[in-house]
Design an enzyme around this catalytic site. Sequence first.
Site, short mmCIF file in Angstrom:
data_model
loop_
_atom_site.label_atom_id
_atom_site.label_comp_id
_atom_site.label_asym_id
_atom_site.label_seq_id
_atom_site.Cartn_x
_atom_site.Cartn_y
_atom_site.Cartn_z
CE1 TYR A 186 1.34 14.02 8.00
CE2 TYR A 186 -0.27 15.81 7.96
CZ TYR A 186 1.05 15.38 7.89
OH TYR A 186 2.06 16.29 7.72
CB SER B 165 1.36 19.16 10.17
OG SER B 165 0.44 19.63 9.21
N1 LIG Z 1 4.55 19.29 2.58
C1 LIG Z 1 3.66 19.87 3.37
O1 LIG Z 1 2.74 20.60 2.92
C2 LIG Z 1 3.78 19.69 4.86
C3 LIG Z 1 2.94 20.45 5.68
C4 LIG Z 1 3.02 20.32 7.05
C5 LIG Z 1 3.93 19.46 7.60
N2 LIG Z 1 4.74 18.69 6.79
C6 LIG Z 1 5.70 17.79 7.43
O2 LIG Z 1 6.99 18.15 7.00
C7 LIG Z 1 7.86 17.02 7.10
C8 LIG Z 1 8.63 16.84 5.80
O3 LIG Z 1 7.69 16.48 4.82
P1 LIG Z 1 7.83 16.74 3.26
O4 LIG Z 1 6.70 17.60 2.86
O5 LIG Z 1 9.22 17.16 2.93
O6 LIG Z 1 7.46 15.31 2.74
P2 LIG Z 1 8.21 14.15 1.95
O7 LIG Z 1 8.96 14.72 0.82
O8 LIG Z 1 7.15 13.12 1.70
O9 LIG Z 1 9.24 13.63 3.01
C9 LIG Z 1 8.94 12.76 4.02
C10 LIG Z 1 10.26 12.18 4.48
O10 LIG Z 1 10.00 11.30 5.57
C11 LIG Z 1 10.78 10.17 5.36
N3 LIG Z 1 10.22 8.99 6.00
C12 LIG Z 1 8.99 8.47 5.83
N4 LIG Z 1 8.88 7.35 6.57
C13 LIG Z 1 10.06 7.18 7.21
C14 LIG Z 1 10.56 6.22 8.11
N5 LIG Z 1 9.84 5.17 8.51
N6 LIG Z 1 11.83 6.38 8.59
C15 LIG Z 1 12.60 7.42 8.19
N7 LIG Z 1 12.18 8.35 7.33
C16 LIG Z 1 10.92 8.24 6.86
C17 LIG Z 1 10.83 9.96 3.86
O11 LIG Z 1 11.95 9.16 3.60
P3 LIG Z 1 12.19 8.33 2.24
O12 LIG Z 1 12.97 9.29 1.40
O13 LIG Z 1 12.93 7.13 2.71
O14 LIG Z 1 10.81 8.01 1.69
C18 LIG Z 1 10.96 11.38 3.37
O15 LIG Z 1 12.30 11.77 3.29
C19 LIG Z 1 6.97 15.83 7.47
O16 LIG Z 1 7.02 15.59 8.85
C20 LIG Z 1 5.58 16.33 7.08
O17 LIG Z 1 4.57 15.65 7.81
C21 LIG Z 1 4.68 18.81 5.43
#
Ligand SMILES: NC(=O)c1ccc[n+]([C@@H]2O[C@H](COP(=O)([O-])OP(=O)(O)OC[C@H]3O[C@@H](n4cnc5c(N)ncnc54)[C@H](OP(=O)(O)O)[C@@H]3O)[C@@H](O)[C@H]2O)c1
Length: 243
Positions: free
Chosen positions: A148, A135
């Site tokens: 984070y 990120s």
């Molecule tokens: N959204 C943004 O603006 C943004 C920006 C920069 C980077 N990111 C990064 O992009 C990636 C995807 O994020 P997202 O935005 O799609 O968020 P999200 O919808 O909150 O997804 C996070 C995922 O991580 C999984 N997870 C959390 N803890 C876990 C664990 N202990 N073991 C296995 N899986 C786990 C969750 O699984 P469950 O379904 O089991 O809860 C969920 O599927 C993340 O690494 C996030 O930090 C996001």
Amino acid sequence: MPTVLILGAGSDMAIAIARQFAGEKYDIQLAARNADSLHALQQDLQIRHHIKASTYAFDATDFSSHPAFYEALPVKPDVTICVFGYLGDQEKAQSDWKEATRIINTNYTGAVSILNYVADDYAARGNGTIIGISSVAGERGRQSNYIYGSAKAGFTAYLSGLRNRLFHKGVHVLSVQPGFVYTRMTENLPLPPLLTAQPQQVAVSVYKAAKGKKNVVYTKWFWRYIMLIIKNVPEGIFKKLKL
Ligand SMILES: NC(=O)c1ccc[n+]([C@@H]2O[C@H](COP(=O)([O-])OP(=O)(O)OC[C@H]3O[C@@H](n4cnc5c(N)ncnc54)[C@H](OP(=O)(O)O)[C@@H]3O)[C@@H](O)[C@H]2O)c1
């Protein structure tokens, strides 16, 4: 057919990435804490794209389970994508160690734990691609999300070092630096539409960057320049801002 392993496969971003790779005729291994929740996606990918899709239970913070998880995969993936992450509650994490370690362990320690095994396997085989979704939050600490952000900073540095190590073994490592993305993680945040990507845009850029053997990709592309400006704000000014 090549195979891609998606770790944290239930998120909006991961689903878009799975659809993108399935459309390019990759077999898909979906791994998440609740493997049952992935069955509808598995069926849909198979029917729509005529590829093999399978599901596995995987918890990023259950470190001791990682070697057995990777060993048990019936086919070793050509591409491994680490998508899981946890934004958490910054204010809570400042005084609640459980919340702080959950953020650190999900975004950093868990990723290092599983990718160490994948990296050793790819190094021994002399090929493979590792993709980490980090990120831009890791590029400069801000008061609103520095726990984070610091975990993502560690992950970004890990991917950079891994790329340097594995380049000499014929293995490609891609760092993905998303800015804002519309997902479950950000659904309660007021995001500026012009700066915010859809999961599908992230998926396309990840696929293209992997194919083009890029080292680092920003989504959207202009986040590279936004972060360049943010990183160059003098600390004396930066510390006074409410960010
Ligand atoms: N959204 C943004 O603006 C943004 C920006 C920069 C980077 N990111 C990064 O992009 C990636 C995807 O994020 P997202 O935005 O799609 O968020 P999200 O919808 O909150 O997804 C996070 C995922 O991580 C999984 N997870 C959390 N803890 C876990 C664990 N202990 N073991 C296995 N899986 C786990 C969750 O699984 P469950 O379904 O089991 O809860 C969920 O599927 C993340 O690494 C996030 O930090 C996001």
